[in-house]
Enzyme design. Structure first.
Site, PDB file in Angstrom:
ATOM      1  N   GLY A  49       0.802  -1.215   0.000  1.00 24.29           N
ATOM      2  CA  GLY A  49       0.000   0.000   0.000  1.00 24.29           C
ATOM      3  C   GLY A  49       0.835   1.266   0.000  1.00 24.29           C
ATOM      4  O   GLY A  49       0.299   2.362   0.046  1.00 24.29           O
ATOM      5  N   CYS A  50       2.137   1.119  -0.026  1.00 20.14           N
ATOM      6  CA  CYS A  50       3.035   2.268  -0.070  1.00 20.14           C
ATOM      7  C   CYS A  50       3.590   2.407  -1.482  1.00 20.14           C
ATOM      8  O   CYS A  50       3.900   1.408  -2.124  1.00 20.14           O
ATOM      9  CB  CYS A  50       4.188   2.084   0.915  1.00 20.14           C
ATOM     10  SG  CYS A  50       3.671   1.961   2.641  1.00 20.14           S
ATOM     11  N   ALA A  51       3.712   3.630  -1.940  1.00 18.73           N
ATOM     12  CA  ALA A  51       4.256   3.866  -3.276  1.00 18.73           C
ATOM     13  C   ALA A  51       5.737   3.510  -3.323  1.00 18.73           C
ATOM     14  O   ALA A  51       6.247   3.053  -4.342  1.00 18.73           O
ATOM     15  CB  ALA A  51       4.057   5.324  -3.671  1.00 18.73           C
ATOM     16  N   SER A  52       6.434   3.701  -2.213  1.00 20.57           N
ATOM     17  CA  SER A  52       7.853   3.350  -2.142  1.00 20.57           C
ATOM     18  C   SER A  52       8.003   2.012  -1.411  1.00 20.57           C
ATOM     19  O   SER A  52       7.034   1.459  -0.897  1.00 20.57           O
ATOM     20  CB  SER A  52       8.623   4.458  -1.417  1.00 20.57           C
ATOM     21  OG  SER A  52       8.045   4.712  -0.167  1.00 20.57           O
TER      22      SER A  52
END
Length: 136
Positions: A49-52
């Site tokens: 769920g994190c872009a990074s």
């Protein structure tokens, strides 16, 4: 009232006039963290769920919650440092009851993060709460 380490961040933010300085402060907190050992950067510690890329490694000792983390994005690494100040050293039973969004709202972060960063922050908070709830 949050943990003393988090209250220190709140006080520091009050002295910083603009958001560029506040972002730099958050990034510097992340830079000051020890990097997470490569052996701990595994699918089990990766936060979806994190872009990074984000990894959180929780440790519960004697009923007290601690976690280490890392990210390939400097601002996210700084957000991990802020979350560590909020959660580390708290009895594990109290972790699910911490209003992280409310506490982070005291810093104004809710209004100054991109939608992707905000979603990633939510995913990190949910992972922390889930791990703690499993221990209670």
């Amino acid at each position: 009232m949050a943990a003393p380490a988090f209250e220190e961040i709140v006080e520091d933010f009050e002295f910083l006039e603009d958001w560029e300085d506040r972002y730099r402060y958050v990034i510097d907190r992340g830079k000051a963290m020890e990097p997470l050992a490569e052996a701990l950067k595994v699918p089990a510690t990766k936060v979806d769920g994190c872009a990074s890329q984000v990894w959180l490694h929780p440790v519960i000792e004697n009923g007290v919650f601690h976690f280490d983390g890392d990210s390939d994005a400097m601002i996210v690494r700084g957000l991990i440092a802020v979350l560590r100040a909020l959660y580390n050293g708290v009895p594990v039973a109290e972790v699910p009851g911490i209003d992280a969004r409310g506490e982070l709202g005291r810093l104004g972060l809710n209004d100054h993060l991109s939608a992707q960063r905000s979603n990633g922050l939510t995913a990190m908070i949910e992972r922390i709460r889930l791990v703690a709830a499993e221990q209670v």
